[in-house]
Design an enzyme around this catalytic site. Structure first.
Site, short mmCIF file in Angstrom:
data_model
loop_
_atom_site.label_atom_id
_atom_site.label_comp_id
_atom_site.label_asym_id
_atom_site.label_seq_id
_atom_site.Cartn_x
_atom_site.Cartn_y
_atom_site.Cartn_z
N GLY A 11 0.84 -1.19 0.00
CA GLY A 11 0.00 0.00 0.00
C GLY A 11 0.88 1.24 0.00
O GLY A 11 1.99 1.22 -0.53
N CYS A 12 0.41 2.30 0.61
CA CYS A 12 1.17 3.55 0.67
C CYS A 12 2.54 3.31 1.29
O CYS A 12 2.64 2.73 2.37
CB CYS A 12 0.38 4.58 1.48
SG CYS A 12 1.27 6.13 1.69
N PHE A 13 3.57 3.76 0.61
CA PHE A 13 4.92 3.48 1.11
C PHE A 13 5.32 4.30 2.33
O PHE A 13 6.29 3.97 3.00
CB PHE A 13 5.98 3.60 0.01
CG PHE A 13 5.93 4.82 -0.88
CD1 PHE A 13 5.48 6.06 -0.46
CD2 PHE A 13 6.37 4.70 -2.18
CE1 PHE A 13 5.47 7.16 -1.30
CE2 PHE A 13 6.37 5.80 -3.05
CZ PHE A 13 5.92 7.03 -2.60
#
Length: 180
Positions: A11-13
């Site tokens: 997902g979002c890093f």
């Protein structure tokens, strides 16, 4: 020191990078884009899906202190392995989950870890296991984002660090002084 690097998309890093940066034995984390279909994609090209790249974190670790199996176990604690192209509030292929390996040993280790996870789940996961084709470092404002913006959006449950520490302590007392 014996350095090894693995590339994980969860997902979002921002959250994955921050989560791993807090684990002893992690040398560095770099937010970036993996397996892009275009060279040097911008965040906009990744977000609009035209690069078909995954937001990914390059994780360099000392494998004398922390094994790849342990890294993957920590990873599985903070992703939804059944969610396809989505983690938290973020959706789209750029937010898919994946393990991107650089050699056969990493592939074998990751395949075994995924098989164990899927056995526990009783079904196939949505985590892709692929060779790393390319990795492009994300723009500087994405690096250490949650250190710079502690109230920024994050889907990662950092309380899982305590669970991971407790599990490590069952086999390795070297983590006793790790403050979570």
């Amino acid at each position: 020191m014996s350095e090894q690097t693995i590339f994980l998309a969860g997902g979002c890093f921002w959250g994955i990078s921050e989560y791993f940066s807090r684990i002893p034995g992690i040398i560095s984390t770099v937010a970036g884009y993996a397996n892009s279909k275009i060279p040097s994609p911008s965040y906009e090209k990744v977000k609009d899906q035209s690069a078909d790249a995954a937001e990914t974190v390059e994780i360099t670790f000392d494998d004398r202190n922390l094994s790849l199996e342990q890294i993957l176990h920590a990873f599985f604690l903070v992703i939804d392995p059944l969610s396809l192209n989505r983690q938290g509030a973020d959706s789209g292929r750029s937010y898919r989950t994946g393990i991107y390996y650089q050699n056969d040993k990493q592939k074998e280790t990751a395949a075994k870890s995924l098989q164990e996870l899927e056995s526990k789940l009783g079904k196939k996961s949505a985590v892709e296991l692929l060779p790393l084709e390319n990795f492009y470092k994300a723009e500087e404002y994405h690096q250490d984002y949650l250190k710079k913006h502690p109230d920024g959006y994050c889907h990662v449950n950092f309380a899982k660090l305590r669970l991971f520490k407790d599990e490590l302590l069952k086999t390795d007392k070297a983590f006793e002084n790790w403050v979570v």
